[in-house]
Motif scaffolding. Structure first.
Motif, mmCIF file in Angstrom:
data_model
loop_
_atom_site.group_PDB
_atom_site.id
_atom_site.type_symbol
_atom_site.label_atom_id
_atom_site.label_comp_id
_atom_site.label_asym_id
_atom_site.label_seq_id
_atom_site.Cartn_x
_atom_site.Cartn_y
_atom_site.Cartn_z
ATOM 1 N N LYS A 159 0.872 -1.162 -0.027
ATOM 2 C CA LYS A 159 -0.152 -0.047 0.073
ATOM 3 C C LYS A 159 0.790 1.369 -0.185
ATOM 4 O O LYS A 159 0.675 2.286 -0.801
ATOM 5 C CB LYS A 159 -1.129 0.031 1.198
ATOM 6 C CG LYS A 159 -1.971 -1.035 1.249
ATOM 7 C CD LYS A 159 -2.779 -0.799 2.513
ATOM 8 C CE LYS A 159 -3.968 -1.901 2.313
ATOM 9 N NZ LYS A 159 -4.815 -2.076 3.494
ATOM 10 N N MET A 160 1.900 1.163 0.794
ATOM 11 C CA MET A 160 2.801 2.464 0.877
ATOM 12 C C MET A 160 3.508 2.649 -0.523
ATOM 13 O O MET A 160 3.747 3.933 -1.043
ATOM 14 C CB MET A 160 3.862 2.209 2.030
ATOM 15 C CG MET A 160 3.297 2.131 3.421
ATOM 16 S SD MET A 160 4.287 2.080 4.564
ATOM 17 C CE MET A 160 5.213 3.454 4.703
ATOM 18 N N ILE A 161 3.699 1.338 -1.178
ATOM 19 C CA ILE A 161 4.548 1.763 -2.573
ATOM 20 C C ILE A 161 3.566 2.363 -3.542
ATOM 21 O O ILE A 161 3.765 3.023 -4.371
ATOM 22 C CB ILE A 161 5.112 0.329 -3.001
ATOM 23 C CG1 ILE A 161 6.369 -0.042 -2.162
ATOM 24 C CG2 ILE A 161 5.289 0.344 -4.462
ATOM 25 C CD1 ILE A 161 6.894 -1.309 -2.465
ATOM 26 N N GLU A 162 2.212 1.810 -3.477
ATOM 27 C CA GLU A 162 1.179 2.289 -4.340
ATOM 28 C C GLU A 162 1.020 3.815 -4.022
ATOM 29 O O GLU A 162 0.886 4.674 -4.972
ATOM 30 C CB GLU A 162 -0.305 1.695 -4.182
ATOM 31 C CG GLU A 162 -0.114 0.472 -4.753
ATOM 32 C CD GLU A 162 0.223 0.136 -6.221
ATOM 33 O OE1 GLU A 162 -0.342 1.168 -7.043
ATOM 34 O OE2 GLU A 162 0.984 -0.691 -6.516
ATOM 35 N N GLU A 163 1.153 4.233 -2.685
ATOM 36 C CA GLU A 163 1.027 5.643 -2.499
ATOM 37 C C GLU A 163 2.158 6.471 -2.926
ATOM 38 O O GLU A 163 1.944 7.514 -3.629
ATOM 39 C CB GLU A 163 0.998 5.998 -0.853
ATOM 40 C CG GLU A 163 0.753 7.119 -0.215
ATOM 41 C CD GLU A 163 0.690 7.308 1.069
ATOM 42 O OE1 GLU A 163 1.411 8.332 1.623
ATOM 43 O OE2 GLU A 163 0.586 6.461 1.828
ATOM 44 N N VAL A 164 3.328 6.060 -2.874
ATOM 45 C CA VAL A 164 4.604 6.682 -3.468
ATOM 46 C C VAL A 164 4.480 6.919 -5.008
ATOM 47 O O VAL A 164 4.568 7.942 -5.399
ATOM 48 C CB VAL A 164 5.800 5.865 -2.950
ATOM 49 C CG1 VAL A 164 6.854 6.337 -3.778
ATOM 50 C CG2 VAL A 164 6.276 6.003 -1.584
ATOM 51 N N LYS A 165 3.925 5.682 -5.504
ATOM 52 C CA LYS A 165 3.952 5.718 -6.857
ATOM 53 C C LYS A 165 2.828 6.653 -7.266
ATOM 54 O O LYS A 165 2.992 7.336 -8.445
ATOM 55 C CB LYS A 165 3.536 4.306 -7.592
ATOM 56 C CG LYS A 165 4.376 3.116 -7.700
ATOM 57 C CD LYS A 165 4.076 2.070 -8.205
ATOM 58 C CE LYS A 165 5.154 0.980 -8.156
ATOM 59 N NZ LYS A 165 4.704 -0.263 -8.739
ATOM 60 N N SER A 166 1.708 6.711 -7.029
ATOM 61 C CA SER A 166 0.708 7.786 -7.091
ATOM 62 C C SER A 166 1.226 9.324 -6.904
ATOM 63 O O SER A 166 0.778 10.229 -7.695
ATOM 64 C CB SER A 166 -0.754 7.481 -6.319
ATOM 65 O OG SER A 166 -0.277 7.648 -5.193
ATOM 66 N N ARG A 167 1.791 9.326 -5.791
ATOM 67 C CA ARG A 167 2.432 10.798 -5.439
ATOM 68 C C ARG A 167 3.345 11.209 -6.556
ATOM 69 O O ARG A 167 3.630 12.523 -6.857
ATOM 70 C CB ARG A 167 2.877 10.779 -4.391
ATOM 71 C CG ARG A 167 3.255 12.028 -3.509
ATOM 72 C CD ARG A 167 3.696 12.090 -2.043
ATOM 73 N NE ARG A 167 4.913 11.172 -1.803
ATOM 74 C CZ ARG A 167 4.996 10.204 -0.923
ATOM 75 N NH1 ARG A 167 3.990 10.014 0.121
ATOM 76 N NH2 ARG A 167 6.222 9.651 -1.035
ATOM 77 N N ARG A 168 4.361 10.407 -6.923
ATOM 78 C CA ARG A 168 5.422 10.458 -7.922
ATOM 79 C C ARG A 168 4.868 10.725 -9.324
ATOM 80 O O ARG A 168 5.651 11.039 -10.314
ATOM 81 C CB ARG A 168 6.390 9.306 -7.773
ATOM 82 C CG ARG A 168 7.086 9.669 -6.400
ATOM 83 C CD ARG A 168 8.095 10.452 -6.347
ATOM 84 N NE ARG A 168 9.155 10.570 -4.893
ATOM 85 C CZ ARG A 168 9.514 11.622 -4.938
ATOM 86 N NH1 ARG A 168 9.905 12.572 -5.457
ATOM 87 N NH2 ARG A 168 10.021 11.715 -3.375
ATOM 88 N N GLY A 169 3.573 10.173 -9.647
ATOM 89 C CA GLY A 169 3.179 9.876 -10.862
ATOM 90 C C GLY A 169 3.597 8.817 -11.678
ATOM 91 O O GLY A 169 3.945 8.994 -12.971
ATOM 92 N N TRP A 170 4.013 7.834 -10.899
ATOM 93 C CA TRP A 170 4.681 6.740 -11.822
ATOM 94 C C TRP A 170 3.639 5.451 -12.327
ATOM 95 O O TRP A 170 3.860 4.410 -12.510
ATOM 96 C CB TRP A 170 5.646 5.924 -10.773
ATOM 97 C CG TRP A 170 6.960 6.891 -10.551
ATOM 98 C CD1 TRP A 170 7.092 7.833 -11.127
ATOM 99 C CD2 TRP A 170 7.807 6.710 -9.324
ATOM 100 N NE1 TRP A 170 8.265 8.502 -10.432
ATOM 101 C CE2 TRP A 170 8.693 7.579 -9.623
ATOM 102 C CE3 TRP A 170 7.945 5.640 -8.379
ATOM 103 C CZ2 TRP A 170 9.844 7.767 -8.521
ATOM 104 C CZ3 TRP A 170 8.804 5.944 -7.550
ATOM 105 C CH2 TRP A 170 9.673 6.867 -7.686
ATOM 106 N N ASN A 171 2.283 5.780 -12.162
ATOM 107 C CA ASN A 171 1.108 4.754 -12.365
ATOM 108 C C ASN A 171 1.162 4.918 -14.127
ATOM 109 O O ASN A 171 1.551 5.404 -14.934
ATOM 110 C CB ASN A 171 -0.122 5.551 -11.948
ATOM 111 C CG ASN A 171 -0.191 5.013 -10.382
ATOM 112 O OD1 ASN A 171 0.705 4.069 -9.836
ATOM 113 N ND2 ASN A 171 -0.985 5.694 -9.840
#
Length: 171
Positions: A159-171
């Motif tokens: 979940k934390m990795i998904e949050e980092v990806k969404s915050r960084r725009g890596w989706n």
């Protein structure tokens, strides 16, 4: 001291007095030279309340002699006033001199602008430092070894990795 004495005689007399009283040479000459022109240590001007004073009556050059009737406090010491420089006098004569209030305002305005620029630069550096720290913590989270984690810890990590990806725009 009597009439006909000058500053050198007074200094010599004071050295003799100090030598006679303390049996050693005075070593306060440098300090006295620094302080002697300060207003606190100046001798008050002598006032001769009964002396005659010549005053100019008119532009024609006629003089009149009168008695000085004003009594001046003997403890008052006048400090020297520095005359205005030639450039400032010329500017004033030409009407180009700014008033001191305007000059103070402009100086205060420039100082405030410099302060604001420095504060903006400081805030910029602070934001960059916070962004660097956040990126570093995100990278540590991404590089974390999950082989020793249990299932609940892996879910939280995911979940934390998904949050980092969404915050960084890596989706």
């Amino acid at each position: 001291m009597g009439s006909g004495t000058n500053l050198d005689n007074i200094i010599a007399a004071s050295h003799d007095f100090h030598k006679a009283k303390y049996n050693k040479k005075s070593n306060f000459d440098k300090h006295w030279n620094d302080l002697r022109r300060q207003p606190k240590w100046k001798q008050p001007k002598e006032t001769n309340s009964g002396s005659a004073k010549r005053t100019k009556l008119s532009d024609s050059g006629n003089y009149s002699s009168s008695m000085n009737e004003t009594s001046i406090d003997e403890n008052v010491v006048e400090s020297p006033v520095r005359p205005k420089g030639t450039k400032a006098a010329k500017r004033k004569g030409k009407g180009k001199a700014k008033s001191s209030v305007v000059e103070e305002y402009e100086e205060l305005k420039a100082s405030t602008c410099r302060r604001l620029d420095l504060m903006a630069e400081f805030n910029d550096l602070k934001r960059k430092e916070e962004a660097r720290k956040e990126k570093e913590s995100d990278m540590q989270l991404l590089m974390l070894d999950t082989s020793m984690m249990n299932e609940a810890q892996r879910e939280i990590h995911a979940k934390m990795i998904e949050e980092v990806k969404s915050r960084r725009g890596w989706n």
